[in-house]
Write a protein that holds these residues in place. Structure first.
Motif, PDB file in Angstrom:
ATOM      1  N   ASP A 254     -24.566  37.221 -56.325  1.00  0.00           N
ATOM      2  CA  ASP A 254     -24.353  38.517 -56.961  1.00  0.00           C
ATOM      3  C   ASP A 254     -22.877  38.886 -57.032  1.00  0.00           C
ATOM      4  O   ASP A 254     -22.470  39.658 -57.897  1.00  0.00           O
ATOM      5  CB  ASP A 254     -25.154  39.605 -56.236  1.00  0.00           C
ATOM      6  CG  ASP A 254     -24.699  39.771 -54.796  1.00  0.00           C
ATOM      7  OD1 ASP A 254     -24.991  38.859 -53.993  1.00  0.00           O
ATOM      8  OD2 ASP A 254     -24.067  40.796 -54.477  1.00  0.00           O
ATOM      9  N   SER A 255     -22.044  38.324 -56.161  1.00  0.00           N
ATOM     10  CA  SER A 255     -20.624  38.650 -56.204  1.00  0.00           C
ATOM     11  C   SER A 255     -19.732  37.429 -56.404  1.00  0.00           C
ATOM     12  O   SER A 255     -18.585  37.565 -56.823  1.00  0.00           O
ATOM     13  CB  SER A 255     -20.197  39.372 -54.918  1.00  0.00           C
ATOM     14  OG  SER A 255     -20.425  38.543 -53.791  1.00  0.00           O
ATOM     15  N   LEU A 256     -20.269  36.231 -56.113  1.00  0.00           N
ATOM     16  CA  LEU A 256     -19.437  35.032 -56.151  1.00  0.00           C
ATOM     17  C   LEU A 256     -20.204  33.850 -56.730  1.00  0.00           C
ATOM     18  O   LEU A 256     -21.374  33.634 -56.408  1.00  0.00           O
ATOM     19  CB  LEU A 256     -18.974  34.683 -54.724  1.00  0.00           C
ATOM     20  CG  LEU A 256     -17.995  33.530 -54.575  1.00  0.00           C
ATOM     21  CD1 LEU A 256     -16.634  33.892 -55.146  1.00  0.00           C
ATOM     22  CD2 LEU A 256     -17.859  33.151 -53.095  1.00  0.00           C
ATOM     23  N   ILE A 257     -19.546  33.109 -57.597  1.00  0.00           N
ATOM     24  CA  ILE A 257     -20.064  31.827 -58.074  1.00  0.00           C
ATOM     25  C   ILE A 257     -19.222  30.759 -57.394  1.00  0.00           C
ATOM     26  O   ILE A 257     -17.988  30.765 -57.515  1.00  0.00           O
ATOM     27  CB  ILE A 257     -19.950  31.694 -59.602  1.00  0.00           C
ATOM     28  CG1 ILE A 257     -20.819  32.758 -60.282  1.00  0.00           C
ATOM     29  CG2 ILE A 257     -20.350  30.294 -60.065  1.00  0.00           C
ATOM     30  CD1 ILE A 257     -20.507  32.944 -61.757  1.00  0.00           C
ATOM     31  N   ARG A 258     -19.865  29.870 -56.675  1.00  0.00           N
ATOM     32  CA  ARG A 258     -19.124  28.842 -55.947  1.00  0.00           C
ATOM     33  C   ARG A 258     -19.544  27.460 -56.402  1.00  0.00           C
ATOM     34  O   ARG A 258     -20.730  27.137 -56.457  1.00  0.00           O
ATOM     35  CB  ARG A 258     -19.327  28.979 -54.441  1.00  0.00           C
ATOM     36  CG  ARG A 258     -18.703  27.834 -53.649  1.00  0.00           C
ATOM     37  CD  ARG A 258     -18.552  28.184 -52.185  1.00  0.00           C
ATOM     38  NE  ARG A 258     -17.489  29.181 -52.014  1.00  0.00           N
ATOM     39  CZ  ARG A 258     -17.203  29.764 -50.840  1.00  0.00           C
ATOM     40  NH1 ARG A 258     -17.926  29.493 -49.777  1.00  0.00           N
ATOM     41  NH2 ARG A 258     -16.218  30.630 -50.759  1.00  0.00           N
ATOM     42  N   LYS A 259     -18.537  26.654 -56.713  1.00  0.00           N
ATOM     43  CA  LYS A 259     -18.770  25.262 -57.092  1.00  0.00           C
ATOM     44  C   LYS A 259     -18.194  24.364 -55.999  1.00  0.00           C
ATOM     45  O   LYS A 259     -17.144  24.661 -55.428  1.00  0.00           O
ATOM     46  CB  LYS A 259     -18.080  24.932 -58.417  1.00  0.00           C
ATOM     47  CG  LYS A 259     -18.488  25.816 -59.578  1.00  0.00           C
ATOM     48  CD  LYS A 259     -17.776  25.369 -60.850  1.00  0.00           C
ATOM     49  CE  LYS A 259     -18.114  26.280 -62.016  1.00  0.00           C
ATOM     50  NZ  LYS A 259     -17.557  25.772 -63.285  1.00  0.00           N
ATOM     51  N   TYR A 260     -18.892  23.255 -55.741  1.00  0.00           N
ATOM     52  CA  TYR A 260     -18.395  22.246 -54.819  1.00  0.00           C
ATOM     53  C   TYR A 260     -18.356  20.897 -55.524  1.00  0.00           C
ATOM     54  O   TYR A 260     -19.263  20.562 -56.295  1.00  0.00           O
ATOM     55  CB  TYR A 260     -19.306  22.116 -53.595  1.00  0.00           C
ATOM     56  CG  TYR A 260     -19.072  23.146 -52.523  1.00  0.00           C
ATOM     57  CD1 TYR A 260     -17.975  23.068 -51.671  1.00  0.00           C
ATOM     58  CD2 TYR A 260     -19.959  24.198 -52.345  1.00  0.00           C
ATOM     59  CE1 TYR A 260     -17.771  24.014 -50.676  1.00  0.00           C
ATOM     60  CE2 TYR A 260     -19.763  25.145 -51.349  1.00  0.00           C
ATOM     61  CZ  TYR A 260     -18.664  25.040 -50.523  1.00  0.00           C
ATOM     62  OH  TYR A 260     -18.461  25.982 -49.543  1.00  0.00           O
ATOM     63  N   LEU A 261     -17.319  20.139 -55.248  1.00  0.00           N
ATOM     64  CA  LEU A 261     -17.227  18.763 -55.726  1.00  0.00           C
ATOM     65  C   LEU A 261     -16.821  17.894 -54.542  1.00  0.00           C
ATOM     66  O   LEU A 261     -15.733  18.056 -53.983  1.00  0.00           O
ATOM     67  CB  LEU A 261     -16.191  18.647 -56.850  1.00  0.00           C
ATOM     68  CG  LEU A 261     -16.038  17.255 -57.480  1.00  0.00           C
ATOM     69  CD1 LEU A 261     -17.341  16.827 -58.171  1.00  0.00           C
ATOM     70  CD2 LEU A 261     -14.878  17.237 -58.479  1.00  0.00           C
ATOM     71  N   VAL A 262     -17.719  17.002 -54.144  1.00  0.00           N
ATOM     72  CA  VAL A 262     -17.451  16.078 -53.041  1.00  0.00           C
ATOM     73  C   VAL A 262     -17.180  14.711 -53.648  1.00  0.00           C
ATOM     74  O   VAL A 262     -18.040  14.138 -54.319  1.00  0.00           O
ATOM     75  CB  VAL A 262     -18.643  16.005 -52.066  1.00  0.00           C
ATOM     76  CG1 VAL A 262     -18.308  15.093 -50.887  1.00  0.00           C
ATOM     77  CG2 VAL A 262     -19.025  17.404 -51.568  1.00  0.00           C
ATOM     78  N   LEU A 263     -15.980  14.200 -53.408  1.00  0.00           N
ATOM     79  CA  LEU A 263     -15.513  12.969 -54.048  1.00  0.00           C
ATOM     80  C   LEU A 263     -15.195  11.887 -53.016  1.00  0.00           C
ATOM     81  O   LEU A 263     -14.897  12.195 -51.856  1.00  0.00           O
ATOM     82  CB  LEU A 263     -14.236  13.248 -54.845  1.00  0.00           C
ATOM     83  CG  LEU A 263     -14.348  14.147 -56.068  1.00  0.00           C
ATOM     84  CD1 LEU A 263     -12.946  14.415 -56.621  1.00  0.00           C
ATOM     85  CD2 LEU A 263     -15.230  13.519 -57.120  1.00  0.00           C
ATOM     86  N   PRO A 264     -15.198  10.621 -53.455  1.00  0.00           N
ATOM     87  CA  PRO A 264     -14.684   9.552 -52.590  1.00  0.00           C
ATOM     88  C   PRO A 264     -13.185   9.774 -52.344  1.00  0.00           C
ATOM     89  O   PRO A 264     -12.487  10.389 -53.169  1.00  0.00           O
ATOM     90  CB  PRO A 264     -14.906   8.275 -53.422  1.00  0.00           C
ATOM     91  CG  PRO A 264     -15.890   8.644 -54.477  1.00  0.00           C
ATOM     92  CD  PRO A 264     -15.697  10.105 -54.744  1.00  0.00           C
ATOM     93  N   ASP A 265     -12.678   9.268 -51.229  1.00  0.00           N
ATOM     94  CA  ASP A 265     -11.257   9.413 -50.917  1.00  0.00           C
ATOM     95  C   ASP A 265     -10.361   8.790 -51.980  1.00  0.00           C
ATOM     96  O   ASP A 265      -9.191   9.165 -52.119  1.00  0.00           O
ATOM     97  CB  ASP A 265     -10.944   8.767 -49.559  1.00  0.00           C
ATOM     98  CG  ASP A 265     -11.433   9.624 -48.400  1.00  0.00           C
ATOM     99  OD1 ASP A 265     -11.678  10.823 -48.613  1.00  0.00           O
ATOM    100  OD2 ASP A 265     -11.574   9.085 -47.281  1.00  0.00           O
ATOM    101  N   SER A 266     -10.908   7.835 -52.729  1.00  0.00           N
ATOM    102  CA  SER A 266     -10.108   7.133 -53.733  1.00  0.00           C
ATOM    103  C   SER A 266      -9.873   7.959 -55.000  1.00  0.00           C
ATOM    104  O   SER A 266      -9.056   7.589 -55.843  1.00  0.00           O
ATOM    105  CB  SER A 266     -10.791   5.816 -54.116  1.00  0.00           C
ATOM    106  OG  SER A 266     -12.105   6.067 -54.613  1.00  0.00           O
TER     107      SER A 266
END
Length: 203
Positions: free
Chosen positions: A126-138
């Motif tokens: 309701d107040s925040l849209i949060r995106k996550y991206l988990v990537l390889p170290d490379s």
């Protein structure tokens, strides 16, 4: 895979700081499209994997719209909010298993390997849209940072992660600036990062 329950738990609890809800038990099935015998039926197996992935990807790519959760009513215990969760069947590809998790306000695509998980997820509150991206170290997150800035978001990196081989980035957007009258958020980068996660799992 032996780590499925652990990985699914981590992927869905990335947002525990925003929402504390009781999730129903999710049953999963696996599309078994590959075998251990590499000497027989290799072409048929590869064709089966490709067909399963193409079909799944067509469905995953249209899941770019989320409906934000309503503001929490303090008179109602959070346990009283029933939220249905759908975890689509796993697709086994070269370097792991791909699966999509769908709720009205939360969507993610995960590549799960023997030791890591790589995820793109979006949670609309309701107040925040949060995106996550988990990537390889490379891989770096320059594109993700640029896309976050283009939406007027706040980019961040989790420096506390202790899982070797992966790193987590986030993008926070103010819901009031991105939700339409129906409390919907259409993610302009959903296709881009779903395809990135699929590519990571296939390399």
């Amino acid at each position: 895979m032996t780590t499925t329950k652990k990985i699914f738990s981590i992927a869905t609890t990335l947002f525990a700081g925003l929402f504390t809800v009781a999730l129903p038990l999710v049953t999963t099935t696996t599309l078994t499209a590959c075998g251990k015998d590499n000497t027989a039926g290799t072409d048929e197996q590869q064709n089966s994997i490709t067909a399963a992935l193409d079909s799944a990807l067509a469905e995953w790519l249209i899941n770019d719209t989320l409906i934000a959760t309503e503001p929490h009513d303090p008179q109602i215990p959070r346990e009283g909010y029933i939220i249905s969760t759908i975890r689509n069947p796993d697709i086994n590809v070269k370097n792991g298993a791909l699966y999509n998790v769908v709720r009205e306000h939360f969507k993610s695509l995960t590549c799960e390997t023997e030791t890591n998980w790589f995820v793109y997820s979006v949670n609309a509150g309701d107040s925040l849209i949060r995106k996550y991206l988990v990537l390889p170290d490379s891989l770096d997150a320059d594109d993700f940072k640029s896309d976050c800035n283009a939406e007027g978001g706040a980019f961040g990196r989790d420096t506390t992660s202790k899982t070797a081989g992966q790193h987590t980035h986030s993008c926070d957007l103010e819901s009031s600036k991105h939700l339409n009258e129906s409390r919907q958020y259409v993610d302009p980068t959903w296709k881009k990062y779903v395809e990135l996660i699929v590519g990571i799992c296939q390399e």
